[in-house]
Design an enzyme around this catalytic site. Structure first.
Site, PDB file in Angstrom:
ATOM      1  N   GLU A 185     -12.375 -42.025  61.749  1.00  0.00           N
ATOM      2  CA  GLU A 185     -13.264 -41.444  60.728  1.00  0.00           C
ATOM      3  C   GLU A 185     -13.270 -42.252  59.422  1.00  0.00           C
ATOM      4  OE1 GLU A 185     -12.375 -37.358  59.757  1.00  0.00           O
ATOM      5  OE2 GLU A 185     -14.186 -37.152  58.544  1.00  0.00           O
ATOM      6  N   LYS A 245      -7.707 -29.304  58.303  1.00  0.00           N
ATOM      7  CA  LYS A 245      -8.274 -30.443  59.047  1.00  0.00           C
ATOM      8  C   LYS A 245      -8.154 -31.712  58.200  1.00  0.00           C
ATOM      9  CE  LYS A 245     -11.710 -33.403  60.281  1.00  0.00           C
ATOM     10  NZ  LYS A 245     -12.080 -34.617  59.559  1.00  0.00           N
ATOM     11  N   ASP A 269       3.241 -37.921  69.714  1.00  0.00           N
ATOM     12  CA  ASP A 269       2.360 -37.043  70.484  1.00  0.00           C
ATOM     13  C   ASP A 269       1.588 -36.136  69.512  1.00  0.00           C
ATOM     14  OD1 ASP A 269       1.343 -34.947  72.025  1.00  0.00           O
ATOM     15  OD2 ASP A 269       3.022 -34.981  73.428  1.00  0.00           O
ATOM     16  N   HIS A 301     -17.379 -39.959  50.706  1.00  0.00           N
ATOM     17  CA  HIS A 301     -17.383 -40.030  52.165  1.00  0.00           C
ATOM     18  C   HIS A 301     -18.579 -40.831  52.657  1.00  0.00           C
ATOM     19  CE1 HIS A 301     -16.407 -38.911  56.213  1.00  0.00           C
ATOM     20  NE2 HIS A 301     -17.609 -38.368  56.391  1.00  0.00           N
TER      21      HIS A 301
HETATM   22  C1  LIG Z   1     -13.673 -42.383  49.380  1.00  0.00           C
HETATM   23  C2  LIG Z   1     -13.033 -42.484  48.020  1.00  0.00           C
HETATM   24  C3  LIG Z   1     -11.621 -43.054  48.144  1.00  0.00           C
HETATM   25  C4  LIG Z   1     -13.862 -43.418  47.154  1.00  0.00           C
HETATM   26  O1  LIG Z   1     -13.365 -43.381  45.853  1.00  0.00           O
HETATM   27  P1  LIG Z   1     -13.909 -44.352  44.681  1.00  0.00           P
HETATM   28  O2  LIG Z   1     -13.416 -43.796  43.416  1.00  0.00           O
HETATM   29  O3  LIG Z   1     -15.360 -44.552  44.859  1.00  0.00           O
HETATM   30  O4  LIG Z   1     -13.143 -45.676  45.026  1.00  0.00           O
HETATM   31  P2  LIG Z   1     -13.053 -47.028  44.162  1.00  0.00           P
HETATM   32  O5  LIG Z   1     -14.079 -47.958  44.744  1.00  0.00           O
HETATM   33  O6  LIG Z   1     -13.074 -46.741  42.705  1.00  0.00           O
HETATM   34  O7  LIG Z   1     -11.579 -47.528  44.572  1.00  0.00           O
HETATM   35  C5  LIG Z   1     -10.406 -46.844  44.129  1.00  0.00           C
HETATM   36  C6  LIG Z   1      -9.337 -46.957  45.207  1.00  0.00           C
HETATM   37  O8  LIG Z   1      -9.731 -46.129  46.353  1.00  0.00           O
HETATM   38  C7  LIG Z   1      -9.366 -46.810  47.553  1.00  0.00           C
HETATM   39  N1  LIG Z   1     -10.603 -47.296  48.222  1.00  0.00           N
HETATM   40  C8  LIG Z   1     -11.858 -47.125  47.820  1.00  0.00           C
HETATM   41  N2  LIG Z   1     -12.723 -47.695  48.671  1.00  0.00           N
HETATM   42  C9  LIG Z   1     -11.993 -48.258  49.637  1.00  0.00           C
HETATM   43  C10 LIG Z   1     -12.318 -48.990  50.804  1.00  0.00           C
HETATM   44  N3  LIG Z   1     -13.581 -49.254  51.141  1.00  0.00           N
HETATM   45  N4  LIG Z   1     -11.321 -49.422  51.573  1.00  0.00           N
HETATM   46  C11 LIG Z   1     -10.035 -49.163  51.263  1.00  0.00           C
HETATM   47  N5  LIG Z   1      -9.666 -48.462  50.172  1.00  0.00           N
HETATM   48  C12 LIG Z   1     -10.632 -48.017  49.358  1.00  0.00           C
HETATM   49  C13 LIG Z   1      -8.518 -48.008  47.124  1.00  0.00           C
HETATM   50  O9  LIG Z   1      -7.180 -47.615  46.981  1.00  0.00           O
HETATM   51  C14 LIG Z   1      -9.136 -48.333  45.777  1.00  0.00           C
HETATM   52  O10 LIG Z   1      -8.243 -49.097  44.996  1.00  0.00           O
HETATM   53  P3  LIG Z   1      -8.186 -50.735  45.197  1.00  0.00           P
HETATM   54  O11 LIG Z   1      -7.883 -51.022  46.625  1.00  0.00           O
HETATM   55  O12 LIG Z   1      -9.544 -51.226  44.804  1.00  0.00           O
HETATM   56  O13 LIG Z   1      -7.089 -51.129  44.292  1.00  0.00           O
HETATM   57  C15 LIG Z   1     -12.933 -41.086  47.292  1.00  0.00           C
HETATM   58  O14 LIG Z   1     -14.228 -40.607  47.076  1.00  0.00           O
HETATM   59  C16 LIG Z   1     -12.172 -40.055  48.070  1.00  0.00           C
HETATM   60  O15 LIG Z   1     -10.956 -40.007  48.036  1.00  0.00           O
HETATM   61  N6  LIG Z   1     -12.885 -39.166  48.800  1.00  0.00           N
HETATM   62  C17 LIG Z   1     -12.286 -38.210  49.710  1.00  0.00           C
HETATM   63  C18 LIG Z   1     -12.646 -38.628  51.089  1.00  0.00           C
HETATM   64  C19 LIG Z   1     -12.021 -37.809  52.181  1.00  0.00           C
HETATM   65  O16 LIG Z   1     -11.269 -36.890  51.960  1.00  0.00           O
HETATM   66  N7  LIG Z   1     -12.368 -38.149  53.401  1.00  0.00           N
HETATM   67  C20 LIG Z   1     -11.900 -37.496  54.565  1.00  0.00           C
HETATM   68  C21 LIG Z   1     -13.062 -37.231  55.465  1.00  0.00           C
HETATM   69  S1  LIG Z   1     -13.909 -35.766  54.984  1.00  0.00           S
HETATM   70  C22 LIG Z   1     -13.005 -34.601  55.894  1.00  0.00           C
HETATM   71  O17 LIG Z   1     -12.836 -34.768  57.057  1.00  0.00           O
HETATM   72  C23 LIG Z   1     -12.117 -33.577  55.297  1.00  0.00           C
HETATM   73  C24 LIG Z   1     -12.566 -32.531  54.353  1.00  0.00           C
HETATM   74  C25 LIG Z   1     -13.073 -33.144  53.110  1.00  0.00           C
HETATM   75  O18 LIG Z   1     -13.537 -31.679  54.907  1.00  0.00           O
HETATM   76  C26 LIG Z   1     -11.278 -31.757  54.087  1.00  0.00           C
HETATM   77  C27 LIG Z   1     -11.448 -30.621  53.147  1.00  0.00           C
HETATM   78  O19 LIG Z   1     -12.524 -29.994  53.140  1.00  0.00           O
HETATM   79  O20 LIG Z   1     -10.454 -30.330  52.447  1.00  0.00           O
HETATM   80  N1  LIG Z   2       5.068 -30.205  75.399  1.00  0.00           N
HETATM   81  C1  LIG Z   2       5.301 -31.465  75.009  1.00  0.00           C
HETATM   82  O1  LIG Z   2       5.212 -31.786  73.837  1.00  0.00           O
HETATM   83  C2  LIG Z   2       5.692 -32.501  76.031  1.00  0.00           C
HETATM   84  C3  LIG Z   2       5.726 -33.820  75.634  1.00  0.00           C
HETATM   85  N2  LIG Z   2       6.123 -34.800  76.515  1.00  0.00           N
HETATM   86  C4  LIG Z   2       6.180 -36.214  76.146  1.00  0.00           C
HETATM   87  O2  LIG Z   2       7.557 -36.570  76.036  1.00  0.00           O
HETATM   88  C5  LIG Z   2       7.722 -37.734  75.229  1.00  0.00           C
HETATM   89  C6  LIG Z   2       8.842 -37.538  74.250  1.00  0.00           C
HETATM   90  O3  LIG Z   2      10.007 -37.131  74.932  1.00  0.00           O
HETATM   91  P1  LIG Z   2      11.421 -37.749  74.577  1.00  0.00           P
HETATM   92  O4  LIG Z   2      12.407 -36.965  75.359  1.00  0.00           O
HETATM   93  O5  LIG Z   2      11.601 -37.804  73.117  1.00  0.00           O
HETATM   94  O6  LIG Z   2      11.302 -39.249  75.035  1.00  0.00           O
HETATM   95  P2  LIG Z   2      12.002 -40.030  76.227  1.00  0.00           P
HETATM   96  O7  LIG Z   2      11.893 -39.313  77.511  1.00  0.00           O
HETATM   97  O8  LIG Z   2      11.502 -41.434  76.161  1.00  0.00           O
HETATM   98  O9  LIG Z   2      13.566 -39.954  75.850  1.00  0.00           O
HETATM   99  C7  LIG Z   2      14.117 -40.503  74.712  1.00  0.00           C
HETATM  100  C8  LIG Z   2      15.564 -40.794  75.031  1.00  0.00           C
HETATM  101  O10 LIG Z   2      16.022 -41.857  74.203  1.00  0.00           O
HETATM  102  C9  LIG Z   2      17.437 -41.827  74.189  1.00  0.00           C
HETATM  103  N3  LIG Z   2      17.876 -42.203  72.819  1.00  0.00           N
HETATM  104  C10 LIG Z   2      18.258 -43.455  72.446  1.00  0.00           C
HETATM  105  N4  LIG Z   2      18.582 -43.497  71.148  1.00  0.00           N
HETATM  106  C11 LIG Z   2      18.413 -42.259  70.643  1.00  0.00           C
HETATM  107  C12 LIG Z   2      18.557 -41.686  69.340  1.00  0.00           C
HETATM  108  N5  LIG Z   2      18.960 -42.396  68.287  1.00  0.00           N
HETATM  109  N6  LIG Z   2      18.253 -40.384  69.191  1.00  0.00           N
HETATM  110  C13 LIG Z   2      17.824 -39.648  70.230  1.00  0.00           C
HETATM  111  N7  LIG Z   2      17.669 -40.123  71.478  1.00  0.00           N
HETATM  112  C14 LIG Z   2      17.949 -41.429  71.703  1.00  0.00           C
HETATM  113  C15 LIG Z   2      17.853 -40.424  74.643  1.00  0.00           C
HETATM  114  O11 LIG Z   2      18.411 -40.525  75.911  1.00  0.00           O
HETATM  115  C16 LIG Z   2      16.530 -39.676  74.709  1.00  0.00           C
HETATM  116  O12 LIG Z   2      16.570 -38.659  75.663  1.00  0.00           O
HETATM  117  C17 LIG Z   2       6.406 -37.959  74.547  1.00  0.00           C
HETATM  118  O13 LIG Z   2       5.763 -39.047  75.178  1.00  0.00           O
HETATM  119  C18 LIG Z   2       5.628 -36.668  74.821  1.00  0.00           C
HETATM  120  O14 LIG Z   2       4.243 -36.907  74.859  1.00  0.00           O
HETATM  121  C19 LIG Z   2       6.540 -34.493  77.776  1.00  0.00           C
HETATM  122  C20 LIG Z   2       6.522 -33.196  78.207  1.00  0.00           C
HETATM  123  C21 LIG Z   2       6.044 -32.094  77.402  1.00  0.00           C
END
Ligand SMILES: CC(C)(COP(=O)([O-])OP(=O)([O-])OC[C@H]1O[C@@H](n2cnc3c(N)ncnc32)[C@H](O)[C@@H]1OP(=O)([O-])[O-])[C@@H](O)C(=O)NCCC(=O)NCCSC(=O)C[C@@](C)(O)CC(=O)[O-]
Ligand SMILES: NC(=O)C1=CN([C@@H]2O[C@H](COP(=O)(O)OP(=O)(O)OC[C@H]3O[C@@H](n4cnc5c(N)ncnc54)[C@H](O)[C@@H]3O)[C@@H](O)[C@H]2O)C=CC1
Length: 441
Positions: free
Chosen positions: A85, A280, A296, A393
């Protein structure tokens, strides 16, 4: 009519594609070409990706973006985000830059408890079941030694098992409600292995428990599975600053902005229609980092939304207040993440993302992900309560619209400049583009 296919899984990748193209696309060559265009030219890498899932026919790209300038607990991060997005990465970057100049983000892990349950049916004396459970509990734990010994060496393992009576809700239904510490892994497979062993021991030993009648001894295991609801695996992230330094330009009054921002959060707390969209927006940040770090996102989404409804009504995951001239904004969410296991050491881009983040442990990753969610929400709510969301946006979405219209690079450059001081809407872009094309035909 299309006939079903037997043995699809046994076909080679090319045979699967051929079947698809002939069955659903009238042998359209472009279908095969499109699928193959997304294969990786490095065969070893392609094979790795093929083997992540089943019946793989191609790769599905998501852009990987970077949001720099995140100051979190006094350390500077560039955060990787995988998302489709537009404006999400820009919004996160803008929020990061804003808070960088105001002390950055503070994040704390509150607890790390994971949960799993053995669901079973038992018809008989509840007292006898409790006695049996108390007797068998040490054996349940001992029988999983072969699974838990390495996890225990890391400081994790099984933390408790309790017997829960759910018969008020469903006749005969009980649970072994089990809690775990899984250190740096998400723990799904570790937990499920432990649970299946608990179930086996629990069911088997009941058969020879003398106090049980024949009916009571016939405990029926329904299923054993971890829970993705982890309300005690919580992380908190927050920002704060004096209200007076909350705005960047004098056109906006700081106090008015702070008050309106807090009001927006209050609305999301009490109005589910708003809360869902509000959250969201938070998930825009969370999912993108969760995906980029190979975790995951379905598990995270399910757990977080359940937490948002924990008090009986779906509500905001973020909170805000103004107190004694200070603006505070924070998030508290459950996050069960891994920095080992799953895809984390397999997907080359995930490995790179984790390297970029300084090879965090699971607790550190929880903090970074929570901050990404908070930053995203700050950006969105700030836009919503000041300029409106569409300005920023649509500014970012403009290129997507121009791509839909098949604009050339020169045309894109022209229209990005053209819309700099104008409102971007889909129809405004289409109209301007059509007029331009007819003039330059
Ligand atoms: C979109 C902006 C950031 C523009 O904001 P702006 O003020 O027009 O940006 P700007 O051109 O003045 O730039 C300021 C800074 O913004 C960033 N920035 C700016 N442009 C870029 C770009 N092209 N690529 C990378 N970074 C960018 C970047 O950090 C930049 O600094 P710089 O890099 O120049 O030092 C602002 O309007 C904003 O924050 N809007 C919110 C947008 C948003 O939330 N989008 C999510 C999708 S909408 C949605 O799904 C969720 C929602 C909204 O429904 C959730 C809700 O309802 O709560
Ligand atoms: N309902 C759910 O969310 C389910 C998710 N999954 C999937 O399972 C996966 C994650 O399962 P995991 O058991 O985490 O992964 P995994 O099966 O790869 O096991 C990770 C293993 O790493 C080892 N390990 C090594 N260093 C470790 C450390 N510092 N700390 C902890 N463990 C260490 C342990 O033996 C551990 O069991 C994901 O891919 C997920 O999508 C699977 C079944 C159901």
């Amino acid at each position: 009519m299309i006939a079903p296919i037997a043995g699809f899984s046994k076909l080679s990748k090319n045979e699967k594609i051929e079947w698809l193209a002939t069955t659903y696309f009238q042998d359209d060559e472009t279908v095969v070409n499109t699928l193959k265009k997304y294969w990786n030219s490095d065969e070893t890498l392609q094979k790795l990706h093929d083997e992540f899932i089943e019946n793989t026919i191609s790769n599905f790209y998501l852009p990987l973006g970077i949001a720099p300038n995140f100051l979190i607990n006094d350390k500077l991060y560039a955060i990787p985000m995988a998302i489709e997005e537009s404006s999400v990465v820009a919004a996160a970057s803008k929020a990061a830059k804003f808070w960088l100049e105001r002390g950055g983000f503070k994040a704390t892990v509150l607890n790390t408890e994971k949960v799993g349950q053995v669901h079973f049916m038992y018809f008989g004396s509840t007292e006898k079941l409790h006695d049996y459970f108390n007797l068998i509990k040490p054996e349940l734990i001992a029988a999983t030694n072969h699974i838990t010994q390495n996890m225990e060496k890391r400081g994790g393992g099984i933390t408790d098992i309790i017997l829960r009576d759910k018969t008020q809700e469903l006749d005969g239904y009980f649970q072994l409600h089990c809690t775990f510490e899984t250190v740096d892994s998400m723990g799904a497979n570790f937990i499920n292995s432990c649970l299946e062993q608990f179930a086996k021991t629990f069911e088997e030993a009941a058969k020879s428990y003398e106090a049980f009648s024949e009916q009571e001894a016939a405990i029926q295991i329904v299923m054993s599975i971890l829970s993705n609801y982890v309300p005690n695996c919580l992380v908190k992230a927050e920002v704060s600053c004096p209200v007076s330094s909350l705005v960047e330009n004098e056109a906006i009054d700081a106090e008015e902005f702070a008050e309106k921002f807090v009001r927006a959060i209050q609305i999301a707390k009490i109005e589910p229609y708003r809360a869902v969209t509000h959250n969201k927006g938070i998930m825009n940040g969370i999912d993108a980092v969760v995906l980029a770090t190979g975790n995951d996102f379905r598990a995270i989404e399910a757990g977080i939304h359940a937490y948002a409804a924990k008090d009986g009504q779906y509500s905001s995951l973020t909170h805000a207040e103004v107190k004694d001239g200070v603006f505070r904004f924070w998030i508290e969410i459950p996050l069960s993440l891994g920095t080992v296991g799953g895809l984390t050491s397999l997907h080359p881009l995930v490995k790179l993302a984790l390297q970029l983040l300084g090879k965090p442990n699971a607790k550190e990753l929880m903090q970074l992900v929570a901050v990404a969610g908070l930053a995203q929400n700050f950006a969105a709510v700030r836009s919503l309560t000041t300029t409106g969301i569409q300005k920023g946006h649509m500014k970012m979405h403009l290129v997507n619209i121009l791509n839909q219209l098949e604009a050339t690079d020169a045309e894109k450059k022209h229209f990005i400049a053209f819309f700099k001081d104008k409102t971007v809407t889909h129809s405004a872009v289409v109209n301007a583009f059509t007029a331009y094309k007819s003039q330059h035909a």
